[in-house]
Design a protein around this motif. Structure first.
Motif, PDB file in Angstrom:
ATOM      1  N   LEU A  33      94.062 -48.381  42.792  1.00 26.50           N
ATOM      2  CA  LEU A  33      93.000 -48.863  43.675  1.00 26.50           C
ATOM      3  C   LEU A  33      93.455 -50.086  44.461  1.00 26.50           C
ATOM      4  N   GLU A  34      94.260 -50.976  43.846  1.00 24.70           N
ATOM      5  CA  GLU A  34      94.796 -52.109  44.602  1.00 24.70           C
ATOM      6  C   GLU A  34      95.739 -51.617  45.701  1.00 24.70           C
ATOM      7  N   GLN A  35      96.452 -50.531  45.456  1.00 22.28           N
ATOM      8  CA  GLN A  35      97.308 -49.966  46.501  1.00 22.28           C
ATOM      9  C   GLN A  35      96.463 -49.479  47.676  1.00 22.28           C
ATOM     10  N   VAL A  36      95.318 -48.826  47.403  1.00 21.68           N
ATOM     11  CA  VAL A  36      94.441 -48.382  48.487  1.00 21.68           C
ATOM     12  C   VAL A  36      93.964 -49.582  49.300  1.00 21.68           C
ATOM     13  N   ILE A  37      93.498 -50.630  48.599  1.00 17.86           N
ATOM     14  CA  ILE A  37      93.011 -51.829  49.297  1.00 17.86           C
ATOM     15  C   ILE A  37      94.129 -52.455  50.113  1.00 17.86           C
ATOM     16  N   LEU A  38      95.318 -52.542  49.532  1.00 19.62           N
ATOM     17  CA  LEU A  38      96.464 -53.136  50.225  1.00 19.62           C
ATOM     18  C   LEU A  38      96.818 -52.347  51.481  1.00 19.62           C
ATOM     19  N   ASN A  39      96.844 -50.997  51.395  1.00 22.81           N
ATOM     20  CA  ASN A  39      97.156 -50.175  52.566  1.00 22.81           C
ATOM     21  C   ASN A  39      96.141 -50.390  53.678  1.00 22.81           C
ATOM     22  N   LEU A  40      94.855 -50.421  53.321  1.00 22.06           N
ATOM     23  CA  LEU A  40      93.814 -50.604  54.336  1.00 22.06           C
ATOM     24  C   LEU A  40      93.910 -51.991  54.974  1.00 22.06           C
ATOM     25  N   VAL A  41      94.189 -53.015  54.175  1.00 21.14           N
ATOM     26  CA  VAL A  41      94.319 -54.380  54.712  1.00 21.14           C
ATOM     27  C   VAL A  41      95.514 -54.454  55.650  1.00 21.14           C
ATOM     28  N   LEU A  42      96.665 -53.902  55.253  1.00 14.78           N
ATOM     29  CA  LEU A  42      97.858 -53.946  56.109  1.00 14.78           C
ATOM     30  C   LEU A  42      97.639 -53.163  57.398  1.00 14.78           C
ATOM     31  N   ASN A  43      96.950 -52.029  57.324  1.00 15.66           N
ATOM     32  CA  ASN A  43      96.646 -51.274  58.546  1.00 15.66           C
ATOM     33  C   ASN A  43      95.788 -52.104  59.497  1.00 15.66           C
ATOM     34  N   SER A  44      94.807 -52.813  58.956  1.00 11.14           N
ATOM     35  CA  SER A  44      93.953 -53.660  59.796  1.00 11.14           C
ATOM     36  C   SER A  44      94.775 -54.785  60.432  1.00 11.14           C
ATOM     37  N   ILE A  45      95.688 -55.395  59.660  1.00 15.59           N
ATOM     38  CA  ILE A  45      96.536 -56.464  60.216  1.00 15.59           C
ATOM     39  C   ILE A  45      97.381 -55.923  61.363  1.00 15.59           C
ATOM     40  N   GLU A  46      98.013 -54.750  61.164  1.00 19.93           N
ATOM     41  CA  GLU A  46      98.855 -54.161  62.209  1.00 19.93           C
ATOM     42  C   GLU A  46      98.047 -53.829  63.456  1.00 19.93           C
ATOM     43  N   SER A  47      96.804 -53.367  63.288  1.00 22.85           N
ATOM     44  CA  SER A  47      96.005 -53.005  64.461  1.00 22.85           C
ATOM     45  C   SER A  47      95.566 -54.222  65.262  1.00 22.85           C
ATOM     46  N   MET A  48      95.604 -55.442  64.668  1.00 28.89           N
ATOM     47  CA  MET A  48      95.166 -56.645  65.389  1.00 28.89           C
ATOM     48  C   MET A  48      96.320 -57.509  65.875  1.00 28.89           C
ATOM     49  N   MET A  49      97.574 -57.108  65.578  1.00 26.35           N
ATOM     50  CA  MET A  49      98.712 -57.947  65.939  1.00 26.35           C
ATOM     51  C   MET A  49      98.858 -58.107  67.449  1.00 26.35           C
ATOM     52  N   LEU A  50      98.499 -57.073  68.224  1.00 26.39           N
ATOM     53  CA  LEU A  50      98.683 -57.126  69.676  1.00 26.39           C
ATOM     54  C   LEU A  50      97.412 -57.500  70.417  1.00 26.39           C
ATOM     55  N   THR A  97     105.095 -43.075  58.594  1.00 30.61           N
ATOM     56  CA  THR A  97     105.450 -41.864  57.849  1.00 30.61           C
ATOM     57  C   THR A  97     104.285 -40.875  57.766  1.00 30.61           C
ATOM     58  N   GLY A  98     103.069 -41.341  58.018  1.00 30.55           N
ATOM     59  CA  GLY A  98     101.913 -40.454  57.917  1.00 30.55           C
ATOM     60  C   GLY A  98     101.477 -40.182  56.497  1.00 30.55           C
ATOM     61  N   MET A  99     101.949 -40.977  55.532  1.00 29.86           N
ATOM     62  CA  MET A  99     101.606 -40.733  54.132  1.00 29.86           C
ATOM     63  C   MET A  99     100.684 -41.788  53.543  1.00 29.86           C
ATOM     64  N   GLY A 100     100.576 -42.952  54.186  1.00 34.83           N
ATOM     65  CA  GLY A 100      99.778 -44.036  53.617  1.00 34.83           C
ATOM     66  C   GLY A 100      98.327 -43.652  53.407  1.00 34.83           C
ATOM     67  N   LEU A 101      97.653 -43.202  54.466  1.00 32.37           N
ATOM     68  CA  LEU A 101      96.240 -42.848  54.343  1.00 32.37           C
ATOM     69  C   LEU A 101      96.054 -41.577  53.532  1.00 32.37           C
TER      70      LEU A 101
END
Length: 735
Positions: free
Chosen positions: A626-643, A694-698
């Protein structure tokens, strides 16, 4: 006519003739002439010896005359006895005919009784069309009376199309059609047949098959019609069901993307589907009943005719490849297999063509791999086993030989309970067979179940079993068995690969957090160094301040524990650990992930807003996953706001309870957002919108959440950004 010797014969003689005593009294002596005889004789003599009307002369009674008179008397008696014999013969013949009539009457009454008690509908109709007999079964079934059904013709036929009263139970929608069939059969004398629904005594309508045949005399003249009616409701329902299944099957064949066609043993086309018409450019009306040679567009397929005829001879499945240039060089794989009738005779060959042009154009090793795959599929066909009501094996397929180790010759004739059923299931199997034969019901019929089977070598192995029951003259059972040994082995390997991929994904995420991890660990290490210096300072003075040194040492120990906890969390995320579900606080897991990523938020100038309910009940799950799920979602949000530069970068994390049964966690960022056209595919494996993703995170996130009986989804944010949310079941008090 043959004379009957019976009691009636003696009785008849007594009544019509004279008794023996009477005849003896009436018989004259040899020397005397009876009075009546003399009168007869004298009158005759008078007529003979004298003229008419002359008196009798006693002196003329000479011996010659007496002999003549006696002779006449004897002749008269013989004539009388002859007439009496004829009367007796006639009486005996009449008695015999009366006996015959009684026997015929008894048989007629017996036959009438049989007709009335026959458990089927029977009736007779005169040659004029009126019913003169219906049996009791028909009356009970329809609720009509015999008088009503056999009413005279003049009482019910007002128009030429009127039907007899015994057909009044017909459904109104069918009366006009049946009337034409009925009266045409009456007028022609050939009888009639029809199917129509009849109203029964309970008010329901059921389909019947009515058939009438004429009864003719020796000259061929119709005397009447004899008919019967059979209830075909179930048969018609089965026929309609069969027609529907056939129509559905033809629809499936016609809608197939592969060309499909059937040929008879002589190579004539019996059926083609729409894809066959499209590819060949030949309509089914042009080709049905013809061969390839009849159509110039198909002359190039003539080389296949030999093998087309080989299939009916061999009865085996054949796979061939052919090339056509009608629409460019195309390759197709044609699978041919025989179609057999109920008696096992092959009456057609089915062809299913698959376009394999891309495979033919690929490298040679791909072709070899395809051949190997096809061979594997051919060798892994399900086992088919047939069993009778005595639990005896009557059929054993080639795949069954491969799967269970018994040859067909060895298996057929044995009881299935003694061959492939493990000991622990045998008693239940016997009870199930007895229950089905008694009730027609079985808990495992027409279902796919996973169960253990017994190999000839003695070991057990998993199989998928489907059992169907078919009733012909008696019940027959067919078992379809698929060996799951390889499948279970592959599933285990796939599970291991998935777990390894999940761990690799965690390692990838940890690599992205290297700066945050270094910063997180550096803080307690710096504090450890400072507190150790402070502790040494207070201990190195002339008068050591033990209290302050102890305080500094306590802070040093706390910072060391903090560093150890950080390292333990990172190690847990990176290690390959088995899945262990236990009660946990999901809010606490979110805070741990936020601590690991706080340096990433700082580096990319992202503000976090947390609206987390501390009173949320615990859930049952694997903390690392479950921490991996939370971590993936948080990192995706960070990447989407970098630009993003035109608005604040903010990540909002909220929790809420749904119906006291589920907890929902949502992550709303202000990044670039989601295209509505790809939302439904975000969680598919190997689908990604990132340049180097890679298309595997989500996909892994979804598999983890679903393994915890939860759901995960994504929607475009308002007014911008994206919202990812997942929900998990809360741990109930009784769990």
């Amino acid at each position: 006519m043959t004379r009957l010797k019976s009691k009636s014969k003696k009785k008849t003689r007594t009544v019509i003739g004279r008794s023996k005593a009477t005849r003896q009294r009436a018989r004259p002596s040899k020397n005397k002439i009876a009075v009546d005889d003399r009168h007869v004789g004298s009158s005759k003599l008078s007529g003979i010896g004298q003229g008419q009307g002359e008196p009798w002369d006693q002196g003329s009674l000479t011996p010659e005359r007496i002999r003549s008179v006696k002779k006449n008397i004897m002749a008269q008696r013989r004539a009388q006895r002859r007439r009496m014999g004829e009367v007796r013969t006639a009486s005996e013949a009449l008695s015999y005919e009366i006996d015959q009539y009684k026997q015929v009457l008894d048989r007629s009454l017996l036959q009438l009784e049989v007709l009335h008690k026959l458990p089927a509908v029977a009736w007779t109709v005169t040659r004029h069309g009126s019913c003169d007999f219906v049996n009791q079964f028909y009356l009970d079934a329809t609720g009509l009376s015999a008088d009503y059904c056999t009413a005279p013709l003049k009482t019910w036929r007002q128009t030429p199309s009127d039907l007899p009263p015994f057909l009044s139970a017909l459904h109104p929608d069918h009366k006009e059609r049946v009337s034409r069939i009925f009266w045409d059969g009456v007028r022609s004398g050939g009888g009639w047949t029809f199917e129509a629904p009849f109203r029964h005594a309970d008010g329901s309508y059921r389909w019947h098959f009515d058939r009438a045949v004429p009864v003719r005399d020796a000259r061929g003249k119709v005397l009447r019609f004899v008919g019967s009616s059979s209830d075909i409701q179930e048969l018609r329902s089965e026929r309609d069901s069969l027609v529907d299944r056939e129509r559905h099957l033809l629809a499936i064949i016609d809608g197939s993307p592969n060309p499909i066609f059937l040929k008879d043993p002589d190579g004539r086309f019996l059926l083609v589907n729409s894809e066959f018409e499209r590819i060949t450019g030949v309509t089914r009306n042009q080709i049905i009943g013809k061969t390839e040679d009849d159509l110039s567009k198909l002359r190039e397929a003539g080389a296949l005719r030999t093998n087309d005829r080989e299939v009916p001879r061999s009865g085996e499945v054949m796979i061939e490849e052919l090339a056509t240039t009608d629409i460019g060089l195309r390759w197709g794989a044609v699978q041919k297999f025989p179609i057999v009738d109920r008696d096992g005779r092959i009456y057609a060959t089915a062809h299913i063509t698959t376009d394999v042009t891309a495979r033919k154009r690929a490298e040679e090793h791909l072709r070899l791999a395809e051949d190997q795959t096809r061979l594997i599929l051919d060798s892994s066909l399900d086992a088919v086993i047939t069993i009778d009501t005595r639990d005896t094996i009557t059929g054993w397929s080639k795949s069954a030989e491969d799967i269970f180790g018994w040859s067909c010759e060895e298996a057929v004739g044995k009881r299935i309970v003694d061959t492939i059923i493990p000991m622990q299931y045998r008693e239940a199997h016997s009870r199930g067979c007895e229950h089905f034969l008694a009730t027609g019901e079985g808990p495992i019929l027409n279902r796919r179940i996973d169960i253990m089977a017994l190999h000839r070598a003695g070991h057990e192995f998993p199989v998928e079993l489907t059992v169907t029951a078919i009733q012909l003259e008696s019940w027959h059972f067919t078992a379809f068995v698929r060996d799951l040994t390889d499948k279970r082995r592959v599933e285990e390997a796939l599970r291991g690969a998935r777990e390894e991929l999940t761990r690799v994904t965690r390692l990838t995420a940890m690599g992205q957090l290297s700066a945050s991890i270094a910063h997180e660990i550096n803080q307690p290490l710096t504090a450890i160094a400072a507190n150790s210096d402070t502790c040494l300072h207070w201990l190195s003075t002339e008068e050591p301040d033990l209290t302050k040194a102890r305080t500094a040492a306590q802070r040093l120990a706390n910072d060391a524990r903090r560093a150890s906890e950080i390292i333990a969390r990172i190690k847990a995320l990176m290690n390959k650990t088995p899945v262990e579900k236990a009660p946990l606080d999901i809010i606490d897991a979110i805070r741990d992930v936020m601590k690991l990523t706080q340096e990433e938020f700082r580096k990319h100038r992202i503000a976090t807003l947390a609206d987390l309910h501390e009173s949320v009940a615990r859930i049952n799950g694997d903390r690392i996953q479950l921490e991996q799920v939370i971590l993936n979602l948080v990192l995706n949000s960070i990447e989407s706001m970098m630009l993003v530069e035109d608005r604040p970068r903010t990540l909002s994390i909220r929790s809420r309870v749904l119906d006291d049964r589920m907890v929902e966690i949502s992550f709303h960022d202000t990044g670039v957002g989601l295209d509505s056209t790809v939302v439904d595919r975000l969680f598919d494996a190997f689908f990604t919108t990132k340049h180097n993703g890679t298309g595997m995170g989500l996909a892994i996130c979804r598999s983890i959440i679903e393994a915890h009986d939860g759901q995960i989804s994504a929607t475009p944010g308002a007014p911008f950004g994206a919202v990812f949310q997942f929900s998990l079941p809360l741990q109930m008090d009784h769990e």
